[in-house]
Write a protein that holds these residues in place. Structure first.
Motif, mmCIF file in Angstrom:
data_model
loop_
_atom_site.group_PDB
_atom_site.id
_atom_site.type_symbol
_atom_site.label_atom_id
_atom_site.label_comp_id
_atom_site.label_asym_id
_atom_site.label_seq_id
_atom_site.Cartn_x
_atom_site.Cartn_y
_atom_site.Cartn_z
ATOM 1 N N ASN A 155 0.837 -1.186 0.000
ATOM 2 C CA ASN A 155 0.000 0.000 0.000
ATOM 3 C C ASN A 155 0.884 1.252 0.000
ATOM 4 O O ASN A 155 1.650 1.478 0.934
ATOM 5 N N PHE A 156 0.774 2.038 -1.054
ATOM 6 C CA PHE A 156 1.665 3.177 -1.244
ATOM 7 C C PHE A 156 1.550 4.199 -0.118
ATOM 8 O O PHE A 156 2.562 4.679 0.412
ATOM 9 N N SER A 157 0.352 4.544 0.272
ATOM 10 C CA SER A 157 0.141 5.552 1.317
ATOM 11 C C SER A 157 0.750 5.123 2.637
ATOM 12 O O SER A 157 1.362 5.931 3.349
ATOM 13 N N GLU A 158 0.603 3.847 2.970
ATOM 14 C CA GLU A 158 1.166 3.344 4.228
ATOM 15 C C GLU A 158 2.693 3.364 4.191
ATOM 16 O O GLU A 158 3.336 3.698 5.191
ATOM 17 N N VAL A 159 3.268 3.016 3.027
ATOM 18 C CA VAL A 159 4.731 3.029 2.888
ATOM 19 C C VAL A 159 5.263 4.457 3.006
ATOM 20 O O VAL A 159 6.283 4.695 3.670
ATOM 21 N N VAL A 160 4.570 5.410 2.387
ATOM 22 C CA VAL A 160 4.985 6.814 2.470
ATOM 23 C C VAL A 160 4.931 7.295 3.915
ATOM 24 O O VAL A 160 5.831 8.020 4.375
ATOM 25 N N ASP A 161 3.900 6.888 4.641
ATOM 26 C CA ASP A 161 3.784 7.273 6.059
ATOM 27 C C ASP A 161 4.972 6.732 6.856
ATOM 28 O O ASP A 161 5.569 7.452 7.672
ATOM 29 N N GLN A 162 5.341 5.482 6.601
ATOM 30 C CA GLN A 162 6.505 4.885 7.273
ATOM 31 C C GLN A 162 7.798 5.587 6.858
ATOM 32 O O GLN A 162 8.681 5.849 7.683
ATOM 33 N N LEU A 163 7.896 5.921 5.568
ATOM 34 C CA LEU A 163 9.092 6.558 5.025
ATOM 35 C C LEU A 163 9.398 7.865 5.748
ATOM 36 O O LEU A 163 10.538 8.089 6.184
ATOM 37 N N PHE A 164 8.387 8.700 5.917
ATOM 38 C CA PHE A 164 8.633 10.020 6.490
ATOM 39 C C PHE A 164 8.655 10.017 8.021
ATOM 40 O O PHE A 164 8.731 11.071 8.640
ATOM 41 N N ARG A 165 8.633 8.837 8.581
ATOM 42 C CA ARG A 165 8.972 8.693 9.993
ATOM 43 C C ARG A 165 10.472 8.439 10.152
ATOM 44 O O ARG A 165 11.017 8.612 11.238
ATOM 45 N N VAL A 166 11.101 8.025 9.036
ATOM 46 C CA VAL A 166 12.529 7.698 9.066
ATOM 47 C C VAL A 166 13.379 8.820 8.460
ATOM 48 O O VAL A 166 14.441 9.159 8.993
ATOM 49 N N VAL A 167 12.918 9.387 7.349
ATOM 50 C CA VAL A 167 13.675 10.442 6.668
ATOM 51 C C VAL A 167 12.931 11.768 6.813
ATOM 52 O O VAL A 167 11.733 11.781 7.110
ATOM 53 N N LEU A 176 10.964 2.348 -2.065
ATOM 54 C CA LEU A 176 10.741 3.159 -0.865
ATOM 55 C C LEU A 176 10.859 2.287 0.389
ATOM 56 O O LEU A 176 11.420 2.716 1.402
ATOM 57 N N GLN A 177 10.357 1.068 0.297
ATOM 58 C CA GLN A 177 10.512 0.139 1.420
ATOM 59 C C GLN A 177 11.983 -0.203 1.643
ATOM 60 O O GLN A 177 12.430 -0.353 2.781
ATOM 61 N N TRP A 178 12.730 -0.307 0.550
ATOM 62 C CA TRP A 178 14.149 -0.642 0.668
ATOM 63 C C TRP A 178 14.905 0.430 1.435
ATOM 64 O O TRP A 178 15.719 0.108 2.309
ATOM 65 N N ILE A 179 14.679 1.713 1.130
ATOM 66 C CA ILE A 179 15.446 2.751 1.817
ATOM 67 C C ILE A 179 15.100 2.786 3.301
ATOM 68 O O ILE A 179 15.970 3.021 4.146
ATOM 69 N N ILE A 180 13.850 2.517 3.635
ATOM 70 C CA ILE A 180 13.470 2.421 5.048
ATOM 71 C C ILE A 180 14.259 1.296 5.718
ATOM 72 O O ILE A 180 14.865 1.471 6.780
ATOM 73 N N SER A 181 14.266 0.139 5.052
ATOM 74 C CA SER A 181 14.965 -1.035 5.583
ATOM 75 C C SER A 181 16.475 -0.809 5.645
ATOM 76 O O SER A 181 17.128 -1.152 6.645
ATOM 77 N N ALA A 182 17.053 -0.222 4.589
ATOM 78 C CA ALA A 182 18.501 -0.036 4.520
ATOM 79 C C ALA A 182 19.017 0.903 5.602
ATOM 80 O O ALA A 182 20.189 0.835 5.991
ATOM 81 N N LEU A 183 18.135 1.763 6.092
ATOM 82 C CA LEU A 183 18.523 2.703 7.145
ATOM 83 C C LEU A 183 18.139 2.223 8.540
ATOM 84 O O LEU A 183 18.494 2.855 9.535
ATOM 85 N N THR A 184 17.413 1.081 8.607
ATOM 86 C CA THR A 184 16.947 0.583 9.925
ATOM 87 C C THR A 184 17.238 -0.904 10.103
ATOM 88 O O THR A 184 18.302 -1.275 10.592
ATOM 89 N N THR A 185 16.323 -1.743 9.689
ATOM 90 C CA THR A 185 16.385 -3.178 10.021
ATOM 91 C C THR A 185 17.279 -3.998 9.103
ATOM 92 O O THR A 185 17.801 -5.044 9.495
ATOM 93 N N GLY A 186 17.421 -3.585 7.841
ATOM 94 C CA GLY A 186 18.227 -4.339 6.885
ATOM 95 C C GLY A 186 17.582 -5.623 6.420
ATOM 96 O O GLY A 186 18.272 -6.558 6.004
ATOM 97 N N THR A 187 16.266 -5.691 6.431
ATOM 98 C CA THR A 187 15.578 -6.942 6.097
ATOM 99 C C THR A 187 15.417 -7.162 4.589
ATOM 100 O O THR A 187 15.286 -8.302 4.143
ATOM 101 N N ILE A 188 15.398 -6.100 3.787
ATOM 102 C CA ILE A 188 15.210 -6.261 2.339
ATOM 103 C C ILE A 188 16.566 -6.440 1.670
ATOM 104 O O ILE A 188 17.439 -5.568 1.744
#
Length: 356
Positions: free
Chosen positions: A129-141, A230-242
């Motif tokens: 879901n794009f909107s949910e991913v964007v919401d997660q993204l801007f909690r990190v960056v 977008l999910q990758w950059i969240i992961s690459a900066l936090t959990t590293g799962t992707i």
């Protein structure tokens, strides 16, 4: 010899130097001086016709503009600004300042047409879901509006540094580093190549599959081709799962998460349609970087684009100079992109350094 020249000049006016009175001599001196001025001016004019870059009068005019530029213009630069009051029709038809290059939460809503086009780029079949991913993204960056301060008080100079082999031996390093922003893309190593490509990097444009580690002072500019990016950059900066997109990718990346910027998919599509007119499947990272600079900078200098002097297309850090090695990728129209770049240079919107 000097006496002979004087007599020749006097003879020209029908006079004898031995019989001249003082007033007549003064008159002759005045005429001789006028003759010299006319001769020199004629020579200068004819010489500059052969090489307009040596035109003294144009140079003097530019110098005057530099010293007494108006603060009421579109920018505070002493040279021509990217956007002039009376713009070139070709440029004005394509340039749209209202389309923001960088994504924020506020401008992240995509039209159905844009979303479908963007998802089609790399055929993401089951996106999150794009909107949910964007919401997660801007909690990190950072969720900040940047580079919208264009006006008569700003003069932002930018270097856009491509990866062409024509940078080898070009000695552009100092010129590249002298700009306010230095934008590089994908691999773009600088260590060992500083003399030709410079040492500074303020913005590094990449996508997950071309990601490299950055120092703490460099802004990572992510070009997403799909929601998974977008999910990758969240992961690459936090959990590293992707660890995989359509190919294996770095699970983590060294970068300052407070300096991460996201290339707006709406701007991505605008570049493709307005500037490339649909040529190729989608724009190259180099052209996307150039368009970013055109929209956030007042003066843009471009390096490392196109082939080298022998017509070879290769990277400056590679020894392989096979013509066409990365020119015909099947997704980019390199010839058309370069032609648009040349047009920008011919219209004095950018300054293009072609290297060697």
């Amino acid at each position: 010899m000097l006496l002979g020249r004087r007599r020749s000049l006097c003879s020209l006016f029908g006079l004898s130097s031995d019989s001249m009175s003082l007033p007549r001599r003064r008159q002759i001196r005045t005429l001789a001086l006028l003759f010299c001025v006319i001769t020199f001016t004629t020579f200068l004019f004819s010489y500059t016709l052969r090489d307009p870059s040596l035109d003294f009068f144009k140079y003097a005019s530019r110098l005057s503009d530099n010293l007494f530029f108006s603060s009421g213009g579109p920018c505070a630069c002493r040279r021509r600004c990217m956007t002039e009051a009376e713009d070139d029709p070709w440029f004005a038809e394509r340039f749209n300042r209202s389309v923001r290059p960088l994504m924020t939460r506020e401008n992240s809503v995509l039209s159905d047409d844009t979303f479908k086009w963007w998802q089609w780029l790399q055929s993401e079949r089951q996106p999150a879901n794009f909107s949910e991913v964007v919401d997660q993204l801007f909690r990190v960056v950072p969720d900040e509006v940047q580079y919208v301060d264009a006006g008569p008080k700003r003069c932002r100079s930018c270097s856009v540094v491509g990866n062409s082999g024509n940078l080898k031996g070009a000695h552009y390093g100092g010129l590249i580093d002298s700009c306010d922003l230095v934008i590089r893309m994908n691999q773009a190593p600088t260590a060992g190549y500083e003399e030709d490509v410079g040492a500074r990097t303020t913005h590094h444009v990449m996508y997950p599959e071309s990601a490299v580690d950055l120092d703490n002072g460099t802004s990572l500019v992510l070009v997403p081709f799909k929601t998974l990016d977008l999910q990758w950059i969240i992961s690459a900066l936090t959990t590293g799962t992707i660890t995989h997109t359509y190919t294996p990718v770095a699970s983590r990346i060294k970068a300052n998460k407070d300096k991460v910027l996201i290339y707006n998919p709406t701007f991505f599509k605008y570049v493709y349609e307005s500037w490339l007119e649909g040529h190729g499947r989608y724009p190259s990272t180099g052209f996307l970087s150039l368009m970013l600079a055109v929209h956030i900078c007042d003066e843009v200098t471009v390096f490392g684009f196109g082939a080298d002097q022998y017509g070879n297309w290769h990277h400056y850090w590679e020894e392989n100079t096979l013509s066409g090695a990365f020119r015909h990728t099947g997704v980019h129209d390199a010839d058309h992109e370069y032609n648009v770049t040349l047009q920008l240079a011919e219209k004095h919107k950018i300054q293009l350094f072609r290297g060697r």
